[in-house]
Write a protein that holds these residues in place. Structure first.
Motif, mmCIF file in Angstrom:
data_model
loop_
_atom_site.group_PDB
_atom_site.id
_atom_site.type_symbol
_atom_site.label_atom_id
_atom_site.label_comp_id
_atom_site.label_asym_id
_atom_site.label_seq_id
_atom_site.Cartn_x
_atom_site.Cartn_y
_atom_site.Cartn_z
ATOM 1 N N ALA A 157 -0.408 5.183 -4.973
ATOM 2 C CA ALA A 157 -0.598 6.585 -4.579
ATOM 3 C C ALA A 157 0.771 7.249 -4.556
ATOM 4 O O ALA A 157 1.672 6.775 -3.889
ATOM 5 C CB ALA A 157 -1.254 6.674 -3.210
ATOM 6 N N MET A 172 0.836 -1.186 0.000
ATOM 7 C CA MET A 172 0.000 0.000 0.000
ATOM 8 C C MET A 172 0.880 1.249 0.000
ATOM 9 O O MET A 172 1.945 1.268 0.597
ATOM 10 C CB MET A 172 -0.908 0.005 1.225
ATOM 11 C CG MET A 172 -1.863 -1.190 1.299
ATOM 12 S SD MET A 172 -2.985 -1.340 -0.106
ATOM 13 C CE MET A 172 -4.172 -0.099 0.252
ATOM 14 N N ARG A 191 0.781 5.842 -0.004
ATOM 15 C CA ARG A 191 -0.033 6.999 0.364
ATOM 16 C C ARG A 191 0.710 8.283 0.013
ATOM 17 O O ARG A 191 1.928 8.299 -0.083
ATOM 18 C CB ARG A 191 -0.412 6.984 1.833
ATOM 19 C CG ARG A 191 0.751 7.186 2.766
ATOM 20 C CD ARG A 191 0.344 7.219 4.237
ATOM 21 N NE ARG A 191 -0.124 5.922 4.671
ATOM 22 C CZ ARG A 191 -1.150 5.729 5.500
ATOM 23 N NH1 ARG A 191 -1.798 6.744 5.993
ATOM 24 N NH2 ARG A 191 -1.502 4.527 5.845
ATOM 25 N N VAL A 231 -3.704 8.499 -7.656
ATOM 26 C CA VAL A 231 -4.162 7.459 -6.731
ATOM 27 C C VAL A 231 -4.959 6.417 -7.494
ATOM 28 O O VAL A 231 -5.558 6.698 -8.526
ATOM 29 C CB VAL A 231 -5.024 8.034 -5.582
ATOM 30 C CG1 VAL A 231 -4.220 8.976 -4.718
ATOM 31 C CG2 VAL A 231 -6.261 8.715 -6.101
ATOM 32 N N HIS A 232 -4.956 5.215 -6.967
ATOM 33 C CA HIS A 232 -5.809 4.154 -7.499
ATOM 34 C C HIS A 232 -7.124 4.260 -6.755
ATOM 35 O O HIS A 232 -7.173 4.094 -5.540
ATOM 36 C CB HIS A 232 -5.167 2.782 -7.274
ATOM 37 C CG HIS A 232 -5.867 1.696 -8.003
ATOM 38 N ND1 HIS A 232 -6.952 1.045 -7.477
ATOM 39 C CD2 HIS A 232 -5.656 1.159 -9.223
ATOM 40 C CE1 HIS A 232 -7.376 0.134 -8.339
ATOM 41 N NE2 HIS A 232 -6.602 0.195 -9.411
ATOM 42 N N ASP A 233 -8.194 4.572 -7.482
ATOM 43 C CA ASP A 233 -9.477 4.835 -6.825
ATOM 44 C C ASP A 233 -10.467 3.674 -6.924
ATOM 45 O O ASP A 233 -11.657 3.855 -6.744
ATOM 46 C CB ASP A 233 -10.109 6.106 -7.368
ATOM 47 C CG ASP A 233 -10.535 5.967 -8.826
ATOM 48 O OD1 ASP A 233 -10.295 4.914 -9.437
ATOM 49 O OD2 ASP A 233 -11.134 6.922 -9.344
ATOM 50 N N GLY A 234 -9.996 2.488 -7.201
ATOM 51 C CA GLY A 234 -10.881 1.333 -7.330
ATOM 52 C C GLY A 234 -11.157 0.973 -8.779
ATOM 53 O O GLY A 234 -11.315 -0.188 -9.121
ATOM 54 N N ALA A 250 -3.614 3.478 -0.542
ATOM 55 C CA ALA A 250 -4.214 2.919 -1.746
ATOM 56 C C ALA A 250 -3.200 1.988 -2.391
ATOM 57 O O ALA A 250 -2.015 2.028 -2.074
ATOM 58 C CB ALA A 250 -4.605 4.035 -2.712
#
Length: 110
Positions: free
Chosen positions: A27, A1, A3, A46-49, A24
């Motif tokens: 990020a 992860m 950030r 960022v990876h937003d899903g 994320a």
């Protein structure tokens, strides 16, 4: 992860500011600017899903805490930002439209 984290230090190496975003899968920050009123603006990705999205983060003052994402359903990135003499925010980066990467520069209303 990963950030996006913004820190500031004074001449004595004492940390005077710290802000960290939620983690994320991807990020990373690409730019930072301080307003004359002490707020911080940071650009990044960022990876937003759904994929990678460019983002402009505003932190530090009442009414200036926001997350502005580059609009679109395909990948985008915010590669940097600038403030002009009137503290208008300019965000530069790229977005993908129909599978074709495009350069993007925009003035962000806040």
């Amino acid at each position: 992860m990963q950030r996006i984290t913004v820190q500031a230090f004074d001449g004595s190496k004492v940390r005077t500011y710290y802000a960290s975003e939620p983690p994320a899968a991807v990020a990373y920050g690409t730019g930072v600017a301080w307003t004359a009123h002490g707020a911080v603006l940071a650009s990044g990705v960022v990876h937003d899903g759904n994929g990678l999205s460019g983002v402009l983060l505003g932190r530090g003052l009442p009414g200036l805490n926001f997350d502005h994402f580059i609009v679109g359903t395909e990948p985008s990135a915010a590669n940097g930002l600038a403030l002009d003499a009137y503290e208008q925010v300019y965000l530069v980066g790229e977005r993908t439209l129909g599978g074709v990467p495009q350069a993007r520069a925009s003035r962000v209303q806040r």
